[in-house]
Write a protein that holds these residues in place. Structure first.
Motif, mmCIF file in Angstrom:
data_model
loop_
_atom_site.group_PDB
_atom_site.id
_atom_site.type_symbol
_atom_site.label_atom_id
_atom_site.label_comp_id
_atom_site.label_asym_id
_atom_site.label_seq_id
_atom_site.Cartn_x
_atom_site.Cartn_y
_atom_site.Cartn_z
ATOM 1 N N ARG A 181 28.524 29.825 40.403
ATOM 2 C CA ARG A 181 29.543 29.549 41.415
ATOM 3 C C ARG A 181 30.778 28.889 40.792
ATOM 4 O O ARG A 181 30.730 28.363 39.681
ATOM 5 C CB ARG A 181 28.981 28.626 42.503
ATOM 6 C CG ARG A 181 28.576 27.249 41.986
ATOM 7 C CD ARG A 181 27.678 26.518 42.971
ATOM 8 N NE ARG A 181 27.352 25.169 42.517
ATOM 9 C CZ ARG A 181 26.390 24.896 41.640
ATOM 10 N NH1 ARG A 181 25.675 25.871 41.114
ATOM 11 N NH2 ARG A 181 26.154 23.643 41.293
ATOM 12 N N SER A 182 31.860 28.930 41.553
ATOM 13 C CA SER A 182 33.094 28.220 41.200
ATOM 14 C C SER A 182 33.519 28.510 39.764
ATOM 15 O O SER A 182 33.788 27.604 38.978
ATOM 16 C CB SER A 182 32.912 26.705 41.405
ATOM 17 O OG SER A 182 32.518 26.425 42.726
ATOM 18 N N GLY A 183 33.588 29.794 39.438
ATOM 19 C CA GLY A 183 33.949 30.184 38.081
ATOM 20 C C GLY A 183 35.039 31.230 38.067
ATOM 21 O O GLY A 183 35.528 31.684 39.111
ATOM 22 N N GLN A 184 35.410 31.641 36.862
ATOM 23 C CA GLN A 184 36.484 32.601 36.673
ATOM 24 C C GLN A 184 36.054 33.691 35.705
ATOM 25 O O GLN A 184 35.461 33.407 34.661
ATOM 26 C CB GLN A 184 37.731 31.895 36.139
ATOM 27 C CG GLN A 184 38.259 30.820 37.074
ATOM 28 C CD GLN A 184 39.423 30.052 36.494
ATOM 29 O OE1 GLN A 184 39.881 30.343 35.397
ATOM 30 N NE2 GLN A 184 39.905 29.066 37.226
ATOM 31 N N CYS A 185 36.360 34.919 36.067
ATOM 32 C CA CYS A 185 36.069 36.086 35.233
ATOM 33 C C CYS A 185 37.373 36.872 35.107
ATOM 34 O O CYS A 185 37.748 37.617 36.017
ATOM 35 C CB CYS A 185 34.965 36.920 35.885
ATOM 36 S SG CYS A 185 34.558 38.452 35.016
ATOM 37 N N TYR A 186 38.074 36.698 33.977
ATOM 38 C CA TYR A 186 39.421 37.235 33.821
ATOM 39 C C TYR A 186 39.589 37.982 32.502
ATOM 40 O O TYR A 186 39.011 37.605 31.482
ATOM 41 C CB TYR A 186 40.452 36.099 33.855
ATOM 42 C CG TYR A 186 40.838 35.663 35.254
ATOM 43 C CD1 TYR A 186 41.968 36.181 35.877
ATOM 44 C CD2 TYR A 186 40.061 34.752 35.947
ATOM 45 C CE1 TYR A 186 42.319 35.785 37.160
ATOM 46 C CE2 TYR A 186 40.401 34.348 37.227
ATOM 47 C CZ TYR A 186 41.536 34.869 37.832
ATOM 48 O OH TYR A 186 41.870 34.481 39.098
ATOM 49 N N TYR A 187 40.419 39.015 32.537
ATOM 50 C CA TYR A 187 40.901 39.720 31.342
ATOM 51 C C TYR A 187 39.775 40.303 30.484
ATOM 52 O O TYR A 187 39.920 40.424 29.267
ATOM 53 C CB TYR A 187 41.767 38.785 30.487
ATOM 54 C CG TYR A 187 43.035 38.326 31.160
ATOM 55 C CD1 TYR A 187 44.110 39.196 31.336
ATOM 56 C CD2 TYR A 187 43.157 37.022 31.623
ATOM 57 C CE1 TYR A 187 45.277 38.772 31.956
ATOM 58 C CE2 TYR A 187 44.319 36.589 32.247
ATOM 59 C CZ TYR A 187 45.379 37.473 32.410
ATOM 60 O OH TYR A 187 46.530 37.048 33.028
ATOM 61 N N ASN A 188 38.665 40.668 31.093
ATOM 62 C CA ASN A 188 37.600 41.345 30.354
ATOM 63 C C ASN A 188 37.790 42.861 30.444
ATOM 64 O O ASN A 188 38.303 43.374 31.440
ATOM 65 C CB ASN A 188 36.238 40.962 30.928
ATOM 66 C CG ASN A 188 36.001 39.465 30.879
ATOM 67 O OD1 ASN A 188 35.753 38.903 29.819
ATOM 68 N ND2 ASN A 188 36.097 38.801 32.029
ATOM 69 N N THR A 189 37.366 43.567 29.402
ATOM 70 C CA THR A 189 37.373 45.025 29.413
ATOM 71 C C THR A 189 35.940 45.506 29.257
ATOM 72 O O THR A 189 35.250 45.126 28.305
ATOM 73 C CB THR A 189 38.241 45.581 28.271
ATOM 74 O OG1 THR A 189 39.560 45.017 28.359
ATOM 75 C CG2 THR A 189 38.344 47.090 28.365
ATOM 76 N N VAL A 190 35.494 46.323 30.211
ATOM 77 C CA VAL A 190 34.092 46.743 30.267
ATOM 78 C C VAL A 190 34.049 48.259 30.420
ATOM 79 O O VAL A 190 34.691 48.813 31.320
ATOM 80 C CB VAL A 190 33.367 46.070 31.449
ATOM 81 C CG1 VAL A 190 31.885 46.412 31.433
ATOM 82 C CG2 VAL A 190 33.564 44.550 31.426
ATOM 83 N N TRP A 191 33.280 48.940 29.549
ATOM 84 C CA TRP A 191 33.206 50.390 29.651
ATOM 85 C C TRP A 191 31.881 50.916 29.092
ATOM 86 O O TRP A 191 31.164 50.218 28.391
ATOM 87 C CB TRP A 191 34.398 51.042 28.964
ATOM 88 C CG TRP A 191 34.454 51.003 27.465
ATOM 89 C CD1 TRP A 191 34.097 52.001 26.601
ATOM 90 C CD2 TRP A 191 34.928 49.926 26.628
ATOM 91 N NE1 TRP A 191 34.311 51.622 25.297
ATOM 92 C CE2 TRP A 191 34.826 50.356 25.281
ATOM 93 C CE3 TRP A 191 35.425 48.646 26.894
ATOM 94 C CZ2 TRP A 191 35.197 49.548 24.203
ATOM 95 C CZ3 TRP A 191 35.799 47.834 25.824
ATOM 96 C CH2 TRP A 191 35.682 48.293 24.503
ATOM 97 N N ASN A 192 31.571 52.144 29.481
ATOM 98 C CA ASN A 192 30.328 52.815 29.070
ATOM 99 C C ASN A 192 29.095 51.976 29.411
ATOM 100 O O ASN A 192 28.249 51.682 28.564
ATOM 101 C CB ASN A 192 30.353 53.140 27.574
ATOM 102 C CG ASN A 192 31.315 54.267 27.241
ATOM 103 O OD1 ASN A 192 31.825 54.941 28.137
ATOM 104 N ND2 ASN A 192 31.576 54.460 25.964
#
Length: 464
Positions: free
Chosen positions: A245-256
């Motif tokens: 909770r109360s977190g940040q998930c930013y500027y990630n690149t996810v593929w395949n």
């Protein structure tokens, strides 16, 4: 001297005495040519194993690991503190990172799993600029963090070929679990890591599960996994009531990201977490894009803000939110805004760009949506999916001379062809717009629309 003054003097004497022995500038060295009987304080007197450093380093110190491959499974037994600072483990030569290899590893961590780096109930640790690879086990991880603590940072790690996961466990790149309901794991940072070619199987490549708060997962690259890429979990029966909770998930690149067992793995997934900002990520060429769910019965995922992500070319829907059925949880009070969804549902399941089920009081605003050639926009479940608000999307119909009449909306048990028909029947999307689908015409909404999100982000960042 009064009693209060005496107490203050005693406290300061204790602090000075207790921490004077810790040299916050202490350096240690580990080299393949070293010896664990050495002092470890110079390159010529380096230790041989990282485990030696992980048993002896003091608060505020830095452990430099020389180039080469270290065949170890490491349990970190030391930690930093507020007064002297963190202990940092990093490569001596930034351009030639040390490699920790699990090839032929057999020494398990204290919890019985097999891990290259294991951390339990520790704080103030930095693991930076290392390569972790070639571990195989039914339940294993490149890095496994267990229990409560604060200020652990994983930065610039390259983790790959963690293999062998199955139904009873997973072969994961980074695993963070905290069952402790009294002490959270707070202010965890996972930044600028490259994670690929692992076999999480029925688990996840990068997972935060349980009592974990105020985290940052940023700037990472996650690819070639056989189940979910990044996951934030709460509500599993053996993990306690408190979830990520109360977190940040930013500027990630996810593929395949493709599930080995049901072809439904999302690049970024929330399962029962709450109050998490997910923004400015890119997810593509996966089973699904970004999914906000709640798999466990009675669990509520809420307070999510999913914004400014680029979600494209995934096999199924780009954006999904809600529970699965009556026996699962729900998603409520969340916002999905200013995302760009393009050419998802590559396998033409007819679900479209957005799928909603068992969710209520959520707001889907100002997203730019260009569907595939089938032009299916969304599928909203008749039972438990209709009590949400859709408005101000920008639609880009696909095909030569395509227009608003080509767009398809599956709303409950009805299908509407054309934006106008959908608006008239549901009173949704009354301020939506339809724009040209010519190459390069998709644009993000104006900065004015995202100003509230920027303010929210700045305010939440102050917590760190």
């Amino acid at each position: 001297m009064n009693m209060n003054s005496k107490v203050l003097v005693y406290i300061w004497v204790y602090i000075i005495f207790h921490y004077a022995i810790a040299d916050e500038n202490q350096l240690y060295y580990v080299m393949n040519s070293g010896n664990d009987d050495n002092s470890g304080t110079t390159q010529t007197n380096a230790w041989r194993t990282i485990q030696k450093a992980a048993s002896k380093a003091i608060a505020g110190s830095t452990v430099y690991i020389g180039p080469g491959t270290y065949y170890e499974t490491i349990t970190i037994l030391v930690q930093g503190n507020l007064f002297n600072g963190s202990i940092t483990f990093t490569s001596l030569m930034p351009g030639n990172p040390a490699i920790i290899s699990g090839e032929n590893a057999t020494v398990a961590s204290p919890d019985g799993t097999l891990n290259l780096i294991y951390i339990e109930n520790k704080s103030y640790l930095n693991i930076i600029n290392l390569e972790l690879a070639n571990l195989k086990g039914s339940e294993c991880s490149g890095v496994r963090i267990v229990g409560g603590g604060t200020r652990i940072e994983l930065r610039n790690l390259h983790i790959h070929n963690i293999l062998g996961g199955g139904k009873t466990g997973g072969a994961m790149a980074i695993t963070v679990y905290n069952k402790n309901q009294e002490t959270s794991l707070s202010k965890l940072i996972i930044d600028n890591c490259t994670l690929h070619d692992c076999e999480p199987a029925w688990s996840e490549a990068l997972t935060l599960n349980g009592n974990i708060e105020l985290f940052q997962v940023t700037n990472n690259r996650v690819y070639n996994m056989n189940n979910i890429g990044i996951d934030f979990i709460g509500g599993e029966s053996d993990m306690g009531a408190l979830g990520a909770r109360s977190g940040q998930c930013y500027y990630n690149t996810v593929w395949n990201i493709h599930s080995s067992y049901d072809s439904s793995a999302a690049g970024i997934y929330v399962d029962g977490g709450s109050d998490i900002n997910i923004g400015k990520n890119e997810v593509y060429n996966s089973d699904a894009g970004i999914e906000i769910g709640a798999e466990n019965q009675g669990r509520i995922a809420s307070g999510m803000v999913v914004h400014e992500n680029y979600i494209h070319d995934n096999d199924k829907a780009g954006l999904l939110f809600g529970g699965y059925d009556f026996e699962r949880g729900r998603v409520i009070d969340s916002t999905f805004q200013n995302n760009r969804l393009e050419n998802n549902d590559v396998k033409h399941t007819e679900a479209g760009e957005i799928v909603v089920s068992f969710a209520s009081n959520n707001f889907v605003y100002s997203n730019a949506i260009k569907p595939n050639i089938k032009n299916t926009i969304l599928t909203v479940d008749q039972i438990g999916g209709l009590d949400n608000v859709f408005n101000r999307q920008s639609y880009y119909p696909n095909g030569l001379n395509a227009n608003e009449s080509n767009l398809i909306f599956n709303w409950g048990n009805q299908q509407y062809r054309g934006l106008s028909a959908f608006q008239n029947a549901t009173q949704q999307e009354l301020q939506a717009s339809v724009l040209s689908s010519k190459a390069g015409s998709i644009r993000y909404p104006s900065m004015l629309c995202i100003l509230p999100l920027i303010i929210t982000f700045i305010a939440s960042a102050k917590a760190y």
